[in-house]
Scaffold this active site. Structure first.
Site, PDB file in Angstrom:
ATOM      1  N   THR A 132       0.877  -1.186   0.000  1.00 40.82           N
ATOM      2  CA  THR A 132       0.000   0.000   0.000  1.00 40.82           C
ATOM      3  C   THR A 132       0.908   1.228   0.000  1.00 40.82           C
ATOM      4  O   THR A 132       2.134   1.102   0.103  1.00 40.82           O
ATOM      5  CB  THR A 132      -0.888   0.042   1.266  1.00 40.82           C
ATOM      6  OG1 THR A 132      -0.047   0.330   2.395  1.00 40.82           O
ATOM      7  CG2 THR A 132      -1.646  -1.245   1.494  1.00 40.82           C
ATOM      8  N   ASP A 133       0.306   2.413  -0.072  1.00 41.28           N
ATOM      9  CA  ASP A 133       1.118   3.628  -0.057  1.00 41.28           C
ATOM     10  C   ASP A 133       1.897   3.765   1.253  1.00 41.28           C
ATOM     11  O   ASP A 133       3.028   4.211   1.273  1.00 41.28           O
ATOM     12  CB  ASP A 133       0.227   4.866  -0.256  1.00 41.28           C
ATOM     13  CG  ASP A 133      -0.313   4.918  -1.681  1.00 41.28           C
ATOM     14  OD1 ASP A 133       0.303   4.253  -2.564  1.00 41.28           O
ATOM     15  OD2 ASP A 133      -1.341   5.575  -1.907  1.00 41.28           O
ATOM     16  N   CYS A 134       1.251   3.381   2.341  1.00 43.24           N
ATOM     17  CA  CYS A 134       1.926   3.523   3.647  1.00 43.24           C
ATOM     18  C   CYS A 134       2.744   2.295   4.027  1.00 43.24           C
ATOM     19  O   CYS A 134       3.659   2.377   4.849  1.00 43.24           O
ATOM     20  CB  CYS A 134       0.918   3.861   4.740  1.00 43.24           C
ATOM     21  SG  CYS A 134      -0.553   2.828   4.698  1.00 43.24           S
ATOM     22  N   TYR A 135       2.414   1.133   3.448  1.00 44.47           N
ATOM     23  CA  TYR A 135       3.173  -0.096   3.704  1.00 44.47           C
ATOM     24  C   TYR A 135       3.579  -0.710   2.368  1.00 44.47           C
ATOM     25  O   TYR A 135       2.974  -1.659   1.892  1.00 44.47           O
ATOM     26  CB  TYR A 135       2.325  -1.095   4.498  1.00 44.47           C
ATOM     27  CG  TYR A 135       2.010  -0.644   5.907  1.00 44.47           C
ATOM     28  CD1 TYR A 135       2.998  -0.703   6.887  1.00 44.47           C
ATOM     29  CD2 TYR A 135       0.752  -0.175   6.255  1.00 44.47           C
ATOM     30  CE1 TYR A 135       2.731  -0.291   8.183  1.00 44.47           C
ATOM     31  CE2 TYR A 135       0.483   0.238   7.546  1.00 44.47           C
ATOM     32  CZ  TYR A 135       1.473   0.181   8.514  1.00 44.47           C
ATOM     33  OH  TYR A 135       1.211   0.585   9.786  1.00 44.47           O
ATOM     34  N   PRO A 136       4.628  -0.152   1.724  1.00 41.17           N
ATOM     35  CA  PRO A 136       4.944  -0.559   0.344  1.00 41.17           C
ATOM     36  C   PRO A 136       5.576  -1.945   0.192  1.00 41.17           C
ATOM     37  O   PRO A 136       5.448  -2.569  -0.854  1.00 41.17           O
ATOM     38  CB  PRO A 136       5.920   0.525  -0.119  1.00 41.17           C
ATOM     39  CG  PRO A 136       6.516   1.086   1.136  1.00 41.17           C
ATOM     40  CD  PRO A 136       5.468   0.966   2.194  1.00 41.17           C
TER      41      PRO A 136
END
Lengths: 410, 143
Positions: free
Chosen positions: A136-140
């Site tokens: 994800t954007d916060c957990y790439p």
């Protein structure tokens, strides 16, 4: 005469508490009577050590760099549950590796599962940790493969939803012509053996049948370290038929437990392989019972001869959820090595270790005598008879298109 | 004359040494190799019967101990690894000749090897892998 929790703790702090085990109290009450025993004894310690499938580890690995939100994860190849926050995991004791042959070649061995990973973690061994994610954007980050060790984890907490069953079935194979492989061990045909799994007179909840002192918040011995009763366990059923002394005549009360794995000892948390059934873990539990009054000392003086267990057929009755117990036998009979069912003499064996249960009760006794371990008044008691809490079967409400088929569009 | 059944484990440093030769030549015992698996530069396991005069057999075993061979004495074809045993007694219900028994006083499991018929029924009944056949022991110790 009555004592309060605080009075007993004062004595423990001063190193003056009189502590005995749930076996030792039996003769004390016989010799001195309940009144004097209640005056003289402050705490009775219990112990049990047996396979308890409803156990697991709640782990937090610490964040990776770049950060990652685990969606699938494995510890030494055994899959852990990731449906919680980013780097939190729950590893169940009965989980097995994705590539374990299970029962494809019957009976499967289940030589390494979640319980064994927990034992290895607690023993301080390095564990292979692998995880994947969608990013994800916060957990790439999308994948990781690394060694981890319990000492480096932010937290490693044992979280067991159902332990220390108050009494349990005695399992036999009454109807199958072949051996059957169950969570109660291997049961030979023609009622050739009977397996039981309780510490009997040493078992925690059998010494406090109506949950007067064991409740939410009770500090306990767990896996060689310190833990707590956090709630009543799943399938907690106080409504099971009881004898005159209040002791249930079958599996009844249960407790949910938590404790810091970093302070536990692998001698009291052992991975277990139940042939043909699956992986599990044997958990060591010890619970102190404060002797508040005569009623409590009488409850702890219960002996194997006064505790009855139902003999249940595991070839048809148990799996089909039907029938009735074939007999009631006492733990004294079970411990003698032979019981009699339908006129047949059957050899008995325990899955729960008596020497380990004794060792745990003695260890806990020592901790209390040395002033290292205080007793706790429960924040809330466990549901007792009449509370409305009981155990019901699933009421199926079948649908035309089964959920599985719908899910896979079959 | 005595006969001992012994399982020998060699570490990697011992694999290239002629241990059995030394045993026969220097200690005057006969060695019957029943099962052997020795991998160069890794490790070796050998199941042997050592037969000879009592004194010589015990000296031969001392020699093996001294040079660092790990000795395991299986009973019949069964190895009970007490260190792994929790003394629950699951095995006892499977043991019809009563070779595995519980001491009523201590609650501890005892193994009377002279009563064992090596049927192997107890092996899968142990949740902790404390009971093994010699074959299993050889296979797992190679890992």
């Amino acid at each position: 005469m009555t004592k309060t929790y605080e009075e007993i703790n004062q004595k423990i702090r001063k190193g003056k508490a009189v502590v005995v085990t749930a076996e030792e109290i039996i003769d004390i009450v016989k010799e001195k009577g309940a009144k004097r025993a209640a005056q003289e004894v402050d705490v009775v310690t219990t112990g049990t050590f047996g396979p308890m499938c409803s156990s697991g580890a709640l782990l937090n690995t610490g964040h990776t760099k770049p950060k990652m939100n685990y969606k699938k994860a494995w510890l030494n190849g055994v899959s852990a549950y990731c449906g919680i926050a980013a780097v939190d995991l729950y590893l169940g004791a009965t989980a097995i590796p994705d590539d374990d042959p299970a029962n494809k070649v019957h009976p499967g061995r289940f030589s390494y599962g979640g319980g064994h990973v927990i034992e290895d973690l607690v023993a301080g061994k390095d564990i292979l940790f692998e995880a994947t994610s969608y990013g994800t954007d916060c957990y790439p980050r999308r994948e990781i493969s690394t060694l981890i060790n319990i000492k480096d984890l932010n937290s490693a907490t044992l979280l067991n939803p159902r332990n220390a069953y108050q009494n349990y079935n005695v399992a036999i194979n009454a109807n199958s012509k072949k051996p059957i492989y169950t969570y109660m061990g291997i049961l030979r045909p023609n009622m050739n053996n009977a397996n039981y799994c309780s510490a009997g007179q040493l078992s925690p909840l059998l010494n406090d049948p109506h949950y007067r002192t064991i409740g939410i918040g009770t500090r306990i011995f767990l896996g060689g370290g310190v833990g707590y009763v956090v709630y009543y366990g799943t399938q907690h059923d106080p409504e099971v038929k009881r004898t005159d002394n209040g002791v249930p005549t079958g599996g009844a009360g249960t407790i949910a437990l938590m404790g810091d794995m970093k302070k536990m000892n692998p001698a009291f948390l052992r991975g277990a392989s139940m042939t043909g059934y699956g992986a599990s873990i044997a958990v060591g539990i010890g619970i102190p019972i404060p002797i508040l009054d005569e009623e409590m000392v009488r409850a702890t003086a219960i002996s194997d001869a006064d505790i009855l267990a139902p003999v249940v057929d595991y070839s048809e009755d148990y799996p089909e959820f039907k029938g009735k117990p074939l007999a009631q036998v006492s733990y004294a009979q079970l411990r003698s090595g032979k019981i009699s069912v339908k006129g047949k003499e059957i050899r008995t064996a325990a899955l729960s270790s008596l020497p380990k249960a004794r060792e745990i009760a003695q260890k806990l006794k020592k901790w209390i005598q040395q002033g290292k371990f205080l007793i706790t008044r429960p924040v809330e008691t466990l549901p007792d008879v009449g509370s409305g809490v009981t155990m019901n079967p699933l009421k199926e409400r079948p649908v035309k298109k089964p959920a599985l088929k719908r899910h896979f569009r079959l | 004359m005595v006969k001992k059944s012994v399982l020998l484990h060699f570490g990697a440093s011992l694999v290239d040494k002629p241990i059995i030769t030394g045993l026969i030549r220097d200690y005057d015992v006969s060695v019957n190799i029943l099962h052997a698996r020795v991998t160069p530069e890794e490790a070796g396991t050998m199941f042997v019967h050592i037969e000879g005069v009592k004194d010589k057999v015990s000296k031969a075993l001392d020699y093996l101990n001294q040079i660092g061979v790990r000795l395991v004495f299986p009973r019949k074809n069964l190895i009970w690894q007490e260190a792994k045993c929790t003394h629950c007694g699951s095995c006892v219900g499977q043991c019809f000749p009563d070779a595995l028994l519980i001491d009523n006083k201590t609650g501890l499991v005892h193994f009377k090897h002279e009563l064992c018929v090596a049927c192997g029924l107890c092996i899968p009944a142990c949740p902790f892998g404390a009971l093994e056949s010699v074959d299993q022991h050889v296979a797992t110790s190679q890992k």
